[in-house]
Design a protein around this motif. Structure first.
Motif, PDB file in Angstrom:
ATOM      1  N   THR A  77      -4.248   7.643 -14.246  1.00 44.73           N
ATOM      2  CA  THR A  77      -5.244   8.353 -13.446  1.00 44.73           C
ATOM      3  C   THR A  77      -6.624   8.029 -14.005  1.00 44.73           C
ATOM      4  O   THR A  77      -6.774   7.738 -15.188  1.00 44.73           O
ATOM      5  N   PHE A  78      -7.624   8.054 -13.108  1.00 51.03           N
ATOM      6  CA  PHE A  78      -9.010   7.847 -13.523  1.00 51.03           C
ATOM      7  C   PHE A  78      -9.929   8.559 -12.540  1.00 51.03           C
ATOM      8  O   PHE A  78      -9.507   8.958 -11.458  1.00 51.03           O
ATOM      9  N   GLU A  79     -11.176   8.745 -12.949  1.00 52.89           N
ATOM     10  CA  GLU A  79     -12.158   9.440 -12.130  1.00 52.89           C
ATOM     11  C   GLU A  79     -13.260   8.500 -11.688  1.00 52.89           C
ATOM     12  O   GLU A  79     -13.622   7.567 -12.398  1.00 52.89           O
ATOM     13  N   SER A  80     -13.802   8.765 -10.488  1.00 54.69           N
ATOM     14  CA  SER A  80     -14.962   8.047  -9.974  1.00 54.69           C
ATOM     15  C   SER A  80     -15.653   8.935  -8.946  1.00 54.69           C
ATOM     16  O   SER A  80     -14.999   9.459  -8.037  1.00 54.69           O
ATOM     17  N   GLU A  81     -16.952   9.112  -9.107  1.00 56.20           N
ATOM     18  CA  GLU A  81     -17.776   9.875  -8.175  1.00 56.20           C
ATOM     19  C   GLU A  81     -17.153  11.224  -7.808  1.00 56.20           C
ATOM     20  O   GLU A  81     -16.957  11.547  -6.638  1.00 56.20           O
ATOM     21  N   TYR A 123      -8.301   9.686  -9.113  1.00 57.48           N
ATOM     22  CA  TYR A 123      -7.416   8.728  -8.462  1.00 57.48           C
ATOM     23  C   TYR A 123      -6.181   8.510  -9.311  1.00 57.48           C
ATOM     24  O   TYR A 123      -6.232   8.594 -10.533  1.00 57.48           O
ATOM     25  N   ALA A 124      -5.063   8.222  -8.639  1.00 53.96           N
ATOM     26  CA  ALA A 124      -3.801   7.959  -9.322  1.00 53.96           C
ATOM     27  C   ALA A 124      -3.304   6.578  -8.942  1.00 53.96           C
ATOM     28  O   ALA A 124      -3.387   6.181  -7.773  1.00 53.96           O
ATOM     29  N   VAL A 125      -2.785   5.864  -9.932  1.00 56.96           N
ATOM     30  CA  VAL A 125      -2.154   4.568  -9.691  1.00 56.96           C
ATOM     31  C   VAL A 125      -0.648   4.795  -9.782  1.00 56.96           C
ATOM     32  O   VAL A 125      -0.147   5.331 -10.769  1.00 56.96           O
ATOM     33  N   LEU A 126       0.062   4.396  -8.730  1.00 58.92           N
ATOM     34  CA  LEU A 126       1.503   4.553  -8.679  1.00 58.92           C
ATOM     35  C   LEU A 126       2.168   3.193  -8.582  1.00 58.92           C
ATOM     36  O   LEU A 126       1.659   2.285  -7.916  1.00 58.92           O
ATOM     37  N   VAL A 157      -0.255   1.009  -6.289  1.00 57.88           N
ATOM     38  CA  VAL A 157      -0.940   1.590  -5.147  1.00 57.88           C
ATOM     39  C   VAL A 157      -1.845   2.695  -5.674  1.00 57.88           C
ATOM     40  O   VAL A 157      -1.438   3.471  -6.546  1.00 57.88           O
ATOM     41  N   ILE A 158      -3.063   2.761  -5.161  1.00 56.75           N
ATOM     42  CA  ILE A 158      -4.017   3.775  -5.617  1.00 56.75           C
ATOM     43  C   ILE A 158      -4.174   4.839  -4.535  1.00 56.75           C
ATOM     44  O   ILE A 158      -4.369   4.524  -3.360  1.00 56.75           O
ATOM     45  N   PHE A 159      -4.076   6.095  -4.956  1.00 58.62           N
ATOM     46  CA  PHE A 159      -4.292   7.238  -4.080  1.00 58.62           C
ATOM     47  C   PHE A 159      -5.379   8.122  -4.672  1.00 58.62           C
ATOM     48  O   PHE A 159      -5.547   8.173  -5.888  1.00 58.62           O
ATOM     49  N   ARG A 160      -6.076   8.859  -3.826  1.00 60.97           N
ATOM     50  CA  ARG A 160      -7.002   9.889  -4.286  1.00 60.97           C
ATOM     51  C   ARG A 160      -6.188  11.173  -4.433  1.00 60.97           C
ATOM     52  O   ARG A 160      -5.323  11.468  -3.616  1.00 60.97           O
ATOM     53  N   ILE A 161      -6.448  11.919  -5.507  1.00 62.63           N
ATOM     54  CA  ILE A 161      -5.788  13.206  -5.719  1.00 62.63           C
ATOM     55  C   ILE A 161      -6.729  14.296  -5.216  1.00 62.63           C
ATOM     56  O   ILE A 161      -7.881  14.371  -5.645  1.00 62.63           O
ATOM     57  N   TRP A 180     -12.372   2.197  -1.220  1.00 65.70           N
ATOM     58  CA  TRP A 180     -11.265   1.364  -1.694  1.00 65.70           C
ATOM     59  C   TRP A 180     -11.777   0.248  -2.593  1.00 65.70           C
ATOM     60  O   TRP A 180     -11.226   0.009  -3.671  1.00 65.70           O
ATOM     61  N   ASP A 181     -12.833  -0.444  -2.142  1.00 67.53           N
ATOM     62  CA  ASP A 181     -13.404  -1.528  -2.949  1.00 67.53           C
ATOM     63  C   ASP A 181     -13.882  -1.017  -4.305  1.00 67.53           C
ATOM     64  O   ASP A 181     -13.678  -1.663  -5.330  1.00 67.53           O
ATOM     65  N   ARG A 182     -14.504   0.160  -4.316  1.00 61.31           N
ATOM     66  CA  ARG A 182     -15.028   0.737  -5.555  1.00 61.31           C
ATOM     67  C   ARG A 182     -13.892   1.068  -6.525  1.00 61.31           C
ATOM     68  O   ARG A 182     -13.932   0.686  -7.694  1.00 61.31           O
ATOM     69  N   VAL A 183     -12.851   1.766  -6.041  1.00 61.01           N
ATOM     70  CA  VAL A 183     -11.795   2.203  -6.962  1.00 61.01           C
ATOM     71  C   VAL A 183     -10.910   1.047  -7.407  1.00 61.01           C
ATOM     72  O   VAL A 183     -10.439   1.039  -8.541  1.00 61.01           O
ATOM     73  N   THR A 184     -10.692   0.059  -6.549  1.00 63.58           N
ATOM     74  CA  THR A 184      -9.900  -1.091  -7.005  1.00 63.58           C
ATOM     75  C   THR A 184     -10.666  -1.880  -8.058  1.00 63.58           C
ATOM     76  O   THR A 184     -10.062  -2.369  -9.020  1.00 63.58           O
ATOM     77  N   ALA A 185     -11.973  -1.995  -7.911  1.00 62.82           N
ATOM     78  CA  ALA A 185     -12.780  -2.693  -8.925  1.00 62.82           C
ATOM     79  C   ALA A 185     -12.723  -1.937 -10.255  1.00 62.82           C
ATOM     80  O   ALA A 185     -12.599  -2.553 -11.320  1.00 62.82           O
ATOM     81  N   ILE A 186     -12.798  -0.617 -10.200  1.00 60.02           N
ATOM     82  CA  ILE A 186     -12.720   0.191 -11.423  1.00 60.02           C
ATOM     83  C   ILE A 186     -11.361   0.000 -12.087  1.00 60.02           C
ATOM     84  O   ILE A 186     -11.262  -0.233 -13.289  1.00 60.02           O
ATOM     85  N   TYR A 187     -10.288   0.089 -11.293  1.00 57.85           N
ATOM     86  CA  TYR A 187      -8.961  -0.043 -11.874  1.00 57.85           C
ATOM     87  C   TYR A 187      -8.729  -1.448 -12.432  1.00 57.85           C
ATOM     88  O   TYR A 187      -8.134  -1.613 -13.498  1.00 57.85           O
ATOM     89  N   GLU A 188      -9.199  -2.469 -11.736  1.00 56.35           N
ATOM     90  CA  GLU A 188      -9.046  -3.836 -12.247  1.00 56.35           C
ATOM     91  C   GLU A 188      -9.767  -4.002 -13.580  1.00 56.35           C
ATOM     92  O   GLU A 188      -9.265  -4.666 -14.489  1.00 56.35           O
TER      93      GLU A 188
END
Length: 102
Positions: free
Chosen positions: A40-44, A48-51, A62-66, A84-92
């Motif tokens: 899990t991670f936070e943004s703005e 978000y959770a990565v499953l 797969v990334i979901f918002r909690i 989506w672009d923002r959170v995938t960039a953060i997770y990458e």
């Protein structure tokens, strides 16, 4: 979501090494898959959770918002392209940083 940060030495008495958070997720074709929350991670001000697919851990995550409502947490798909672009960039970036540390 709990404020308590669980870990191997948090002292709460739970065996965190074997604790899994499993969700049943239905994909676009109507297939149900068992997904395990791995990160899990936070943004703005969102969390978000990565499953990962429990039966295919090598598949892409797969990334979901909690979201929370009435003291209940649930997963929400991300439909906004900019979000989506923002959170995938953060997770990458998180994944790249962690792989460099190993």
């Amino acid at each position: 979501m709990s404020e308590h940060q669980h870990g191997d030495d948090c002292g709460c008495g739970q065996d965190h090494e074997h604790e899994e958070h499993v969700f049943i997720v239905t994909d676009d074709e109507g297939q149900e898959r068992e997904m395990v929350m791995v990160y899990t991670f936070e943004s703005e001000n969102n969390v978000y959770a990565v499953l990962l697919d429990r039966n295919d851990p090598e598949a892409d995550g797969v990334i979901f918002r909690i979201e929370e409502e009435n003291d209940e947490s649930f997963l929400v798909g991300i439909e906004d392209d900019a979000e989506w672009d923002r959170v995938t960039a953060i997770y990458e970036e998180i994944a790249r940083t962690e792989s460099e540390g190993n």
